[in-house]
Enzyme design. Structure first.
Site, PDB file in Angstrom:
ATOM      1  N   MET A 149       0.637  -1.390  -0.025  1.00  0.00           N
ATOM      2  CA  MET A 149      -0.144  -0.179  -0.483  1.00  0.00           C
ATOM      3  C   MET A 149       1.248   1.428   0.269  1.00  0.00           C
ATOM      4  O   MET A 149       2.140   1.125   0.826  1.00  0.00           O
ATOM      5  CB  MET A 149      -0.825   0.181   1.078  1.00  0.00           C
ATOM      6  CG  MET A 149      -2.678  -0.340   0.726  1.00  0.00           C
ATOM      7  SD  MET A 149      -2.679  -1.940   0.255  1.00  0.00           S
ATOM      8  CE  MET A 149      -2.699  -2.909   2.210  1.00  0.00           C
TER       9      MET A 149
ATOM     10  N   ILE B 249       4.230  -7.150   1.101  1.00  0.00           N
ATOM     11  CA  ILE B 249       5.500  -6.762   0.121  1.00  0.00           C
ATOM     12  C   ILE B 249       4.986  -6.430  -1.713  1.00  0.00           C
ATOM     13  O   ILE B 249       4.162  -6.975  -2.286  1.00  0.00           O
ATOM     14  CB  ILE B 249       5.816  -8.205  -0.562  1.00  0.00           C
ATOM     15  CG1 ILE B 249       6.341  -8.838   1.244  1.00  0.00           C
ATOM     16  CG2 ILE B 249       6.565  -8.310  -0.820  1.00  0.00           C
ATOM     17  CD1 ILE B 249       6.873  -8.380   2.134  1.00  0.00           C
ATOM     18  N   GLU B 250       5.130  -5.336  -2.220  1.00  0.00           N
ATOM     19  CA  GLU B 250       5.799  -4.844  -3.147  1.00  0.00           C
ATOM     20  C   GLU B 250       6.843  -4.215  -3.859  1.00  0.00           C
ATOM     21  O   GLU B 250       7.318  -4.526  -3.566  1.00  0.00           O
ATOM     22  CB  GLU B 250       4.400  -3.905  -2.928  1.00  0.00           C
ATOM     23  CG  GLU B 250       2.940  -3.643  -1.875  1.00  0.00           C
ATOM     24  CD  GLU B 250       2.233  -2.047  -1.691  1.00  0.00           C
ATOM     25  OE1 GLU B 250       2.225  -2.229  -0.817  1.00  0.00           O
ATOM     26  OE2 GLU B 250       2.285  -1.053  -3.404  1.00  0.00           O
ATOM     27  N   ASP B 251       6.224  -3.352  -4.596  1.00  0.00           N
ATOM     28  CA  ASP B 251       7.728  -2.645  -5.581  1.00  0.00           C
ATOM     29  C   ASP B 251       8.967  -3.799  -5.478  1.00  0.00           C
ATOM     30  O   ASP B 251       9.058  -4.465  -6.438  1.00  0.00           O
ATOM     31  CB  ASP B 251       7.611  -2.069  -4.704  1.00  0.00           C
ATOM     32  CG  ASP B 251       8.549  -0.772  -5.669  1.00  0.00           C
ATOM     33  OD1 ASP B 251       9.736   0.027  -5.311  1.00  0.00           O
ATOM     34  OD2 ASP B 251       8.060  -0.374  -6.757  1.00  0.00           O
TER      35      ASP B 251
END
Length: 585
Positions: A1, A158-160
């Site tokens: 987010m 968990i992103e990017d």
């Protein structure tokens, strides 16, 4: 987010320290295992922007959200192994920070879910498993959050860049495994959720790799929570429907990853997180108040584990037309509309899981000459609830065509064979048949399109001669044979035959044509030693060594049975050959 700022919490920390010193922090422990209360099987837990100056307990009370997902825990700098709220050294993992709020939330029958990571941390390298190279230190950080706040679930957002940091992914899952072993040894209930970006059809390969790493490490993933927003794909979006297709795709992916789980169990480990109003991409991705009801009803019927949104502070209509704000939704709405719409999800999920199933036919169409037979596979799939006996029927077969199913009944999840036979007197034409499964008061159907070719066979006698289905059926090939996109003579696909030192690479299809009748096999081929021919009830072939597309024709006459096998192949030890736009006339 997404998180755009990281304000200092010195005033908040001072206030909560004062409250703690007065003995008002209840239920906060420090290093001692207590029996944390497990979360409900179905929980609404919106994200709370912990970097704001808002009180979690205050907004939980005003919104009616009993459970909150607290965003985020991260390190203060790359290379550090010390967790802080939002990486702010003024907001350590301590009962003096948020402890009083969490105790108040619990006193009302709710709880919190600390979330590690988030976009800013994943982008800046301060997500703890990316930042810290010591698995034991990561495990200790997780334990500190669990014991300090006595929680029963940790979330990993968990992103990017964190999605491509394989070392961080593996360290995180190894630490989760150690954390779970510790929780089991101390009798502490503990869940771990992964919050991951998604496509409209399920996880991308990067997100799926995170779960595969967890399985390899022996880490249990209790919930996979999809961020059903910020698709950034330039497409038009119906956000509620996209949520359904994304989660349905995830359920199929989880079924492959965890084959022993039932469909109901798989749905029960899925969460979805919406972004109310206009998300970061812009107006093309707007989650409306009407979408909220659709998603709530669907999530309830499917028995999802978690329903959430980003973020509680956005749940108001204070900035119509503004996208991606941290403080308002960008649409006209009542304050706390989305919280009120989703709040009843907590508990039993609003009702029992409904038994349901689907029916599919593969392939979905076929062509047959008069006097010929074709087959297809009927697959039934349990989509929710409990498997039941299903009666299978096929209807709308035209005069002169018989369609049978074997077996005629299966238990949900089972398969049957559809056999369609056209008599010599069958009238040429295209006919829509319907395969239906009935059981438990439900009826589900799937179409099957049958083409009866014209008198004497006609071009339709050869099925999938242009390969535009994108699949081989009903052709069969030796190893290496495939439908390819290049080179193609007509349309988008062609057939590739792959010779080796031990095979010609033959691809073939058997036809039942009119007996004792003259035909011509024709088609376009290319490649060294490309052969097009028939055998069986007739014999004939032609070949070329052309490096470009070349037209071949093969005249032949059927025998008493009318059955022949049409083939394309190359020659031993030579290169691949290609065929396209094949027909029998």
């Amino acid at each position: 987010m997404r998180r755009r700022s990281r304000p200092v919490h010195s005033l908040l920390a001072a206030l909560t320290t004062l409250v703690a010193s007065a003995g008002l922090v209840v239920g906060v422990v420090d290093g001692t295992a207590h029996a944390a209360t497990p979360l409900p099987a179905h929980v609404f837990a919106p994200y709370f922007e912990a970097y704001s100056s808002d009180s979690p307990a205050d907004l939980a009370l005003k919104s009616g959200a009993k459970y909150l997902t607290m965003a985020f825990v991260q390190t203060e700098a790359k290379g550090s192994c010390t967790p802080y709220w939002n990486g702010d050294t003024g907001s350590p993992i301590s009962g003096s920070v948020f402890g009083a709020d969490f105790a108040t939330i619990r006193s009302r029958g709710g709880d919190v879910i600390p979330s590690f990571g988030g976009y800013a941390a994943d982008n800046g390298g301060t997500e703890i498993a990316d930042s810290c190279a010591d698995v034991d230190a990561i495990t200790a950080a997780y334990q500190k959050v669990v014991t300090t706040y006595d929680v029963s679930r940790l979330d990993m957002d968990i992103e990017d860049n964190s999605l491509t940091n394989k070392a961080g992914i593996d360290r995180r899952n190894q630490a989760i495994r150690k954390l779970q072993d510790w929780a089991a040894a101390t009798g502490r209930p503990l869940q771990v959720s992964y919050t991951l970006p998604t496509t409209t059809s399920g996880l991308a390969s990067s997100g799926l790799a995170v779960l595969k790493s967890a399985k390899t490490a022996g880490a249990r993933v209790d919930v996979v929570n999809l961020m059903t927003f910020d698709y950034y794909d330039g497409a038009a979006h119906a956000m509620a429907e996209d949520t359904k297709t994304a989660a349905t795709g995830l359920q199929a992916q989880l079924a492959t990853l965890y084959p022993t789980k039932t469909p109901a169990q798989l749905w029960g480990m899925i969460g979805v997180t919406e972004m109310p109003g206009i998300d970061d991409y812009g107006p093309a991705e707007t989650f409306t108040t009407a979408d909220a009801k659709v998603v709530y009803d669907w999530a309830t019927a499917k028995g999802l584990n978690t329903l959430s949104f980003w973020a509680l502070q956005r749940d108001n209509g204070g900035c119509p037309g503004t996208g991606g704000s941290d403080t308002c939704s960008g649409i006209v709405q009542d304050p706390w509309y989305f919280s009120h719409a989703f709040a009843p999800f907590t508990g039993g999920g609003g009702g029992p899981v409904v038994d349901d199933f689907s029916v599919a036919v593969t392939p979905g169409s076929a062509s047959v000459a008069p006097g010929g037979t074709t087959t297809a596979t009927i697959a039934t799939t349990l989509t929710s609830g409990t498997a039941r006996p299903l009666a299978l029927t096929v209807t709308a077969a035209p005069a002169g065509v018989s369609a049978t199913l074997a077996p005629g009944s299966v238990t949900t999840g089972g398969s049957a064979a559809l056999t369609v036979t056209a008599a010599g007197t069958a009238t040429p034409g295209t006919y829509p048949l319907t395969v239906t499964g009935t059981g438990g008061g439900l009826t589900r159907s799937a179409p099957f399109t049958l083409t009866v070719s014209g008198p004497g066979g006609g071009a339709g006698a050869l099925v999938n001669g242009g390969f535009e289905s994108g699949a081989l059926a009903p052709w069969s090939c030796q190893s290496g044979g495939a439908v390819v996109t290049a080179p193609a003579h007509g349309g988008s696909y062609a057939l590739k035959a792959s010779p080796t030192a031990g095979q010609t690479g033959e691809c073939a299809q058997t036809l039942t044509l009119a007996p004792n009748t003259a035909y011509t096999l024709g088609g376009w081929v290319q490649g060294g030693y490309a052969y097009l021919g028939v055998r069986g009830g007739a014999t004939g072939s032609a070949w070329t060594g052309s490096t470009g597309w070349s037209k071949l024709t093969v005249p032949f006459t059927t025998g008493a049975s009318g059955t022949v096998t049409v083939y394309l192949h190359g020659w031993y030890g030579q290169g691949a050959v290609y065929g396209d736009d094949l027909s029998v006339n």
